[in-house]
Design an enzyme around this catalytic site. Structure first.
Site, PDB file in Angstrom:
ATOM      1  N   LYS A   1      51.104 -32.419   1.949  1.00 25.56           N
ATOM      2  CA  LYS A   1      51.936 -31.242   2.571  1.00 25.56           C
ATOM      3  C   LYS A   1      52.047 -30.193   1.671  1.00 25.56           C
ATOM      4  CE  LYS A   1      52.229 -32.895   6.484  1.00 25.56           C
ATOM      5  NZ  LYS A   1      51.318 -32.419   7.735  1.00 25.56           N
TER       6      LYS A   1
ATOM      7  N   TYR B   1      52.380 -38.526   0.978  1.00 22.55           N
ATOM      8  CA  TYR B   1      52.688 -37.513   2.084  1.00 22.55           C
ATOM      9  C   TYR B   1      53.160 -36.059   1.300  1.00 22.55           C
ATOM     10  CZ  TYR B   1      54.865 -35.493   6.409  1.00 22.55           C
ATOM     11  OH  TYR B   1      55.147 -34.776   7.387  1.00 22.55           O
ATOM     12  N   ALA B   2      53.924 -35.998   0.195  1.00 24.43           N
ATOM     13  CA  ALA B   2      54.456 -34.869  -0.174  1.00 24.43           C
ATOM     14  C   ALA B   2      53.359 -33.927  -0.916  1.00 24.43           C
ATOM     15  CB  ALA B   2      55.437 -35.365  -1.429  1.00 24.43           C
TER      16      ALA B   2
ATOM     17  N   SER C   1      55.549 -29.329   5.646  1.00 28.02           N
ATOM     18  CA  SER C   1      56.698 -30.049   5.653  1.00 28.02           C
ATOM     19  C   SER C   1      57.605 -29.806   4.728  1.00 28.02           C
ATOM     20  CB  SER C   1      56.435 -31.323   5.447  1.00 28.02           C
ATOM     21  OG  SER C   1      57.613 -32.445   5.487  1.00 28.02           O
TER      22      SER C   1
ATOM     23  N   ASN D   1      39.002 -38.053  15.458  1.00 26.73           N
ATOM     24  CA  ASN D   1      39.618 -38.391  14.347  1.00 26.73           C
ATOM     25  C   ASN D   1      39.346 -37.264  13.173  1.00 26.73           C
ATOM     26  OD1 ASN D   1      40.325 -39.745  11.787  1.00 26.73           O
ATOM     27  ND2 ASN D   1      38.788 -41.190  11.904  1.00 26.73           N
TER      28      ASN D   1
END
Length: 239
Positions: free
Chosen positions: A149, A145-146, A132, A53
């Protein structure tokens, strides 16, 4: 055999992009440790699975110590492990925010804080962070998420400077993939996949090996003068 006698770690290596990179690296001569919370979905004599993890700092330290004790060095690190918990910002819960940041951003830090200095002491190495297209351009419903990344890009540029100090010769680069046909996308309705494909200049979505080969290049000595770079691999996509 571009990675002959190299030792490579690929996080999120059980399936998807991680599997593609792990198996390609192994094919090119590397001994690969594929770290993931799940069992490997494939069998390869030159890929060792390790349950990890990345959000747990102590576990990451123990993992790094294990690899050094067993193999004596770490030449390549691919920080690929990542998750999504999508929601519009006004609906996003603390749990969704914290979970994505802990895996996608803190997880990258947890490993690299140990492996970067180890590579410096060895006299070199290659770190590849998987960002990404969303980290470059943002996307509705993916604020967490943005953020991670985009943060990975900032870490990449910082570590390219830090780990080159005193002749460290550690190269740190990022790959920013577009939508790529992994298991996650297989659950997306076809009409949405078609709309994603139309947003690319090449008119199609990517395949995992189309991310793995750029990673192979950055991991190899062929990219010996490339560091601090973000390589967009998205078919010319703009969100």
């Amino acid at each position: 055999m571009r990675l002959e006698n190299k030792v490579a770690i690929v996080t999120g290596g059980a399936r998807g992009l991680g599997q593609a990179m792990a198996e390609l690296f192994a094919k090119e001569g590397a001994k690969v440790i594929a770290a993931d919370m799940e069992d490997l979905s494939y069998s390869n004599l030159n890929v060792e699975g390790y349950k990890l993890n990345v959000a747990n700092g102590e576990d990451c330290k123990a993992f790094c110590d294990y690899v050094i004790e067993k193999y004596g060095k770490i030449d390549i690190l691919v920080n690929n492990a990542g998750i999504t918990r999508d929601s519009l910002t006004r609906k996003m819960t603390d749990e969704q925010w914290d979970l994505v940041l802990n895996v996608n951003l803190k997880g990258v830090f947890n490993l690299t804080r140990h492996i970067g200095p180890q590579m410096q002491s060895q006299g070199g190495g290659s770190i590849i962070n998987i960002s990404s297209v969303v980290g470059e351009f943002g996307n509705i419903g993916q604020a967490n998420y943005a953020a991670t990344k985009a943060g990975v890009i900032g870490l990449t540029k910082t570590w390219a400077k830090e780990f080159a100090l005193k002749g460290g010769n550690v190269r740190v680069n990022a790959i920013a993939p577009g939508y790529t046909m992994t298991d996650i996308l297989k659950t997306v309705p076809q009409d949405l996949l078609d709309s994603f494909a139309k947003q690319t200049m090449l008119g199609r979505l990517g395949q995992p090996e189309e991310i793995a080969y750029p990673a192979l290049f950055l991991a190899s000595d062929e990219a010996s003068y490339i560091t601090g770079h973000v390589l967009s691999v998205n078919g010319g996509m703009r969100l």
